[in-house]
Design an enzyme around this catalytic site. Sequence first.
Site, short mmCIF file in Angstrom:
data_model
loop_
_atom_site.label_atom_id
_atom_site.label_comp_id
_atom_site.label_asym_id
_atom_site.label_seq_id
_atom_site.Cartn_x
_atom_site.Cartn_y
_atom_site.Cartn_z
N LYS A 1 -4.92 1.01 -1.29
CA LYS A 1 -3.80 1.58 -0.52
C LYS A 1 -4.00 3.09 -0.32
CE LYS A 1 -0.71 -2.04 -2.06
NZ LYS A 1 0.29 -2.52 -3.01
N GLN B 1 4.07 -0.49 -7.86
CA GLN B 1 3.14 -1.62 -7.86
C GLN B 1 3.59 -2.69 -8.87
OE1 GLN B 1 0.35 -1.94 -5.76
NE2 GLN B 1 0.24 -4.00 -6.60
N ASP C 1 7.58 -1.24 0.83
CA ASP C 1 7.19 -2.62 0.50
C ASP C 1 8.22 -3.61 1.03
OD1 ASP C 1 4.74 -2.95 -0.61
OD2 ASP C 1 5.38 -2.76 -2.69
#
Length: 299
Positions: A51, A95, A118
């Site tokens: 990422k 995460q 997200d």
Amino acid sequence: MILDGKHISQTIRAEIREEVLMLKAKGLRAPKLAVVIVGHNPASETYVANKIKACEEVGIVSERIALEADITEGQLLEEVKRLNNDPSVDGFIVQLPLPEHISETTIMSAIDYRKDVDGLTPENVGRTVQGLPSLVSATPRGIRELLSRYKIQTEGKHVVVIGRSNIVGKPIAMLLMQRPYLSLPGMSAASLGDATVTVCHSKTRDLAAICRTADIIIVAAGSPKLLTADMVKEGATVIDVGINRIEDPSAPRGYKLVGDVDFENVAPKAAFITPVPGGVGPMTIVSLLQNTLQAYLGN
Ligand code: NDP
């Protein structure tokens, strides 16, 4: 025809790079993504590294915030609050998975939905359901973008989704059944949506018969060769989300990645099909970049 997610994602990356350059040319700052990683899970470390690398490639500023696995839930909540209030950060992700002593639901719920790139906060999910502007989770956004770029219309089509997870099955079903005028910003085609969607899962009876009636099948089950040729009608579109590691002594690492579709036998029947790897996977990461840009632009 192969739906080439790798190629499309590169095109989108170039578009984002261009947009960031234009922002900077106007004297504005570049968008910024922060990534919080807790502990040392090797898979998470790889995802986070990918990422960060993707951000660098397009000129999005990134920050990796590494926290030890023994951090308390309260300390992580403090970090989330700090990022919520940091005006230099447009979007951030925590995460997953988190260590067991920390509630993922509590942490996700604490993220400001406007920075939730997200797309996993209850607020963003609810806004998506209601057709309000929202940040859509990366994989469904990527699938929708892929369909759009190949001009695969969904209006009136029967879409069968196999899988009902919060990150793939449910949101893609929701997006494709929306009325187009309620569709989300940042999407390149208004013709997506208006589908008749059937969502299947492990308790579904006669999955094969349901799939045979589908114009578009989206498989997100995590089960190799779940979708076989006899389940697919001639000319259907097949989107394979699955990522499964299977042993392969001839591969350098001793394994290879396969999807949920028996690709070799399904591909000849399908009008369009995504490969694994190189289909949905690359679209997922580029969606995170699109979401970061969307969060920066405030829409
Ligand atoms: P989950 O394990 O959360 O959900 C899997 C879903 O598939 C469940 O709803 C399950 O049903 C259903 N399912 C499993 N087996 C069957 C079966 N035999 N018949 C019918 N339904 C079945 O998975 P995710 O949604 O998180 O991920 C799915 C796959 O996609 C995984 O391989 C994952 O690695 C991959 N993935 C790929 C991404 C990408 O970028 N390409 C991103 C995210 C995920 P039930 O609810 O009844 O248990």
